[in-house]
Enzyme design. Structure first.
Site, PDB file in Angstrom:
ATOM      1  N   GLN A   1       9.845  -4.716  11.566  1.00 15.32           N
ATOM      2  CA  GLN A   1       8.520  -5.229  11.246  1.00 15.32           C
ATOM      3  C   GLN A   1       7.226  -4.480  11.848  1.00 15.32           C
ATOM      4  O   GLN A   1       7.255  -4.488  13.081  1.00 15.32           O
ATOM      5  CB  GLN A   1       8.554  -6.625  11.818  1.00 15.32           C
ATOM      6  CG  GLN A   1       7.420  -7.402  11.352  1.00 15.32           C
ATOM      7  CD  GLN A   1       7.526  -8.832  11.748  1.00 15.32           C
ATOM      8  OE1 GLN A   1       8.247  -9.445  12.357  1.00 15.32           O
ATOM      9  NE2 GLN A   1       6.573  -9.676  11.431  1.00 15.32           N
TER      10      GLN A   1
ATOM     11  N   HIS B   1       9.104  -9.030   1.408  1.00 13.49           N
ATOM     12  CA  HIS B   1       8.993  -7.475   0.250  1.00 13.49           C
ATOM     13  C   HIS B   1       9.720  -8.000  -0.982  1.00 13.49           C
ATOM     14  O   HIS B   1      10.800  -8.707  -0.793  1.00 13.49           O
ATOM     15  CB  HIS B   1       9.411  -6.425   0.821  1.00 13.49           C
ATOM     16  CG  HIS B   1       8.894  -5.888   2.228  1.00 13.49           C
ATOM     17  ND1 HIS B   1       8.131  -4.818   2.160  1.00 13.49           N
ATOM     18  CD2 HIS B   1       8.806  -6.357   3.283  1.00 13.49           C
ATOM     19  CE1 HIS B   1       7.650  -4.399   3.283  1.00 13.49           C
ATOM     20  NE2 HIS B   1       8.147  -5.390   4.176  1.00 13.49           N
TER      21      HIS B   1
ATOM     22  N   HIS C   1       6.098 -11.884   6.027  1.00 15.40           N
ATOM     23  CA  HIS C   1       5.772 -11.367   4.840  1.00 15.40           C
ATOM     24  C   HIS C   1       7.182 -10.999   4.199  1.00 15.40           C
ATOM     25  O   HIS C   1       8.076 -10.549   4.883  1.00 15.40           O
ATOM     26  CB  HIS C   1       4.789 -10.159   4.754  1.00 15.40           C
ATOM     27  CG  HIS C   1       5.194  -8.950   5.387  1.00 15.40           C
ATOM     28  ND1 HIS C   1       4.997  -9.037   7.089  1.00 15.40           N
ATOM     29  CD2 HIS C   1       6.041  -7.788   5.478  1.00 15.40           C
ATOM     30  CE1 HIS C   1       5.514  -7.872   7.612  1.00 15.40           C
ATOM     31  NE2 HIS C   1       6.286  -7.150   6.584  1.00 15.40           N
TER      32      HIS C   1
ATOM     33  N   ILE D   1       0.993  -1.262   0.024  1.00 11.61           N
ATOM     34  CA  ILE D   1      -0.192  -0.050   0.040  1.00 11.61           C
ATOM     35  C   ILE D   1       1.074   1.528  -0.027  1.00 11.61           C
ATOM     36  O   ILE D   1       0.295   2.496  -0.451  1.00 11.61           O
ATOM     37  CB  ILE D   1      -0.942   0.049   1.139  1.00 11.61           C
ATOM     38  CG1 ILE D   1      -2.105   0.873   0.996  1.00 11.61           C
ATOM     39  CG2 ILE D   1      -0.327   0.340   2.528  1.00 11.61           C
ATOM     40  CD1 ILE D   1      -3.294   0.482   2.092  1.00 11.61           C
TER      41      ILE D   1
ATOM     42  N   ASN E   1      11.543  -8.114   7.194  1.00 16.12           N
ATOM     43  CA  ASN E   1      11.878  -7.485   8.287  1.00 16.12           C
ATOM     44  C   ASN E   1      11.403  -8.186   9.513  1.00 16.12           C
ATOM     45  O   ASN E   1      10.364  -8.724   9.558  1.00 16.12           O
ATOM     46  CB  ASN E   1      11.097  -6.221   8.634  1.00 16.12           C
ATOM     47  CG  ASN E   1      11.648  -5.063   7.200  1.00 16.12           C
ATOM     48  OD1 ASN E   1      12.858  -5.072   7.064  1.00 16.12           O
ATOM     49  ND2 ASN E   1      10.750  -4.370   6.693  1.00 16.12           N
TER      50      ASN E   1
HETATM   51  P1  DGP Z   1       6.979  -4.180   7.405  1.00 13.40           P
HETATM   52  O1  DGP Z   1       7.623  -3.008   8.025  1.00 13.40           O
HETATM   53  O2  DGP Z   1       8.149  -5.188   7.137  1.00 13.40           O
HETATM   54  O3  DGP Z   1       5.988  -4.992   8.444  1.00 13.40           O
HETATM   55  O4  DGP Z   1       6.168  -4.267   6.192  1.00 13.40           O
HETATM   56  C1  DGP Z   1       4.653  -3.936   6.217  1.00 13.40           C
HETATM   57  C2  DGP Z   1       4.215  -3.398   5.007  1.00 13.40           C
HETATM   58  O5  DGP Z   1       2.982  -3.724   4.857  1.00 13.40           O
HETATM   59  C3  DGP Z   1       4.305  -1.856   4.886  1.00 13.40           C
HETATM   60  O6  DGP Z   1       5.146  -1.663   3.349  1.00 13.40           O
HETATM   61  C4  DGP Z   1       3.080  -1.564   4.522  1.00 13.40           C
HETATM   62  C5  DGP Z   1       2.304  -2.662   4.232  1.00 13.40           C
HETATM   63  N1  DGP Z   1       0.748  -2.514   4.433  1.00 13.40           N
HETATM   64  C6  DGP Z   1       0.376  -2.457   5.818  1.00 13.40           C
HETATM   65  N2  DGP Z   1      -0.898  -2.394   5.760  1.00 13.40           N
HETATM   66  C7  DGP Z   1      -1.134  -2.674   4.534  1.00 13.40           C
HETATM   67  C8  DGP Z   1      -2.671  -3.099   3.822  1.00 13.40           C
HETATM   68  O7  DGP Z   1      -3.554  -2.692   4.543  1.00 13.40           O
HETATM   69  N3  DGP Z   1      -2.486  -3.184   2.559  1.00 13.40           N
HETATM   70  C9  DGP Z   1      -1.509  -3.226   1.928  1.00 13.40           C
HETATM   71  N4  DGP Z   1      -1.494  -3.516   0.508  1.00 13.40           N
HETATM   72  N5  DGP Z   1      -0.145  -3.128   2.437  1.00 13.40           N
HETATM   73  C10 DGP Z   1      -0.253  -2.937   3.694  1.00 13.40           C
END
Ligand code: DGP
Length: 113
Positions: A93, A101, A99, A32, A86
């Protein structure tokens, strides 16, 4: 499935996302808040909080194989991409569901912040 986990809810289709790929074990969707022209998240459907608590080695191997497939399918594999997991607080994280990336479409720099 953890009812209060946003990534579980995305993988189940309960919350919307820009889906990239899925199979019976994994789901890939656009981040997102993209940090590169291509920024995709790959998650297991099963709720696992982080790499630190992921005990299923087959799941971890499958996650990386799915990352590789998605990267090829979206066209970033040949030039290259970065895969980031992360983990916990110092790892940055924010979402407590394992997850990976996939970042691509530009030259990455090193070291990361
Ligand atoms: P991390 O910092 O590694 O936990 O990354 C979490 C990622 O998840 C961050 O880059 C933004 C993404 N993210 C968080 N909430 C949502 C969501 O509701 N939808 C999508 N598509 N991405 C999200």
């Amino acid at each position: 499935m953890s009812a209060d986990c946003i990534f579980c809810r995305i993988a189940s289709g309960e919350l919307p996302s820009r889906e990239v790929a899925q199979d019976e074990r994994f789901f890939a969707f656009h981040d997102i808040d993209p940090k590169a022209p291509t920024h995709i998240l790959v998650i297991p459907r099963a709720h696992v909080a982080s790499l630190d608590t992921a005990m299923d080695e087959a799941l971890l191997g499958g996650l990386l194989a799915f990352v590789r497939k998605v990267a090829r399918d979206v066209g970033v594999a040949e030039l290259g991409y970065r895969t980031v997991l992360n983990t916990n607080r110092h790892g940055g994280q924010a979402v407590a569901h394992l997850h990976a990336h996939i970042l691509g479409g530009r030259q990455m720099t090193w070291p990361p912040g």
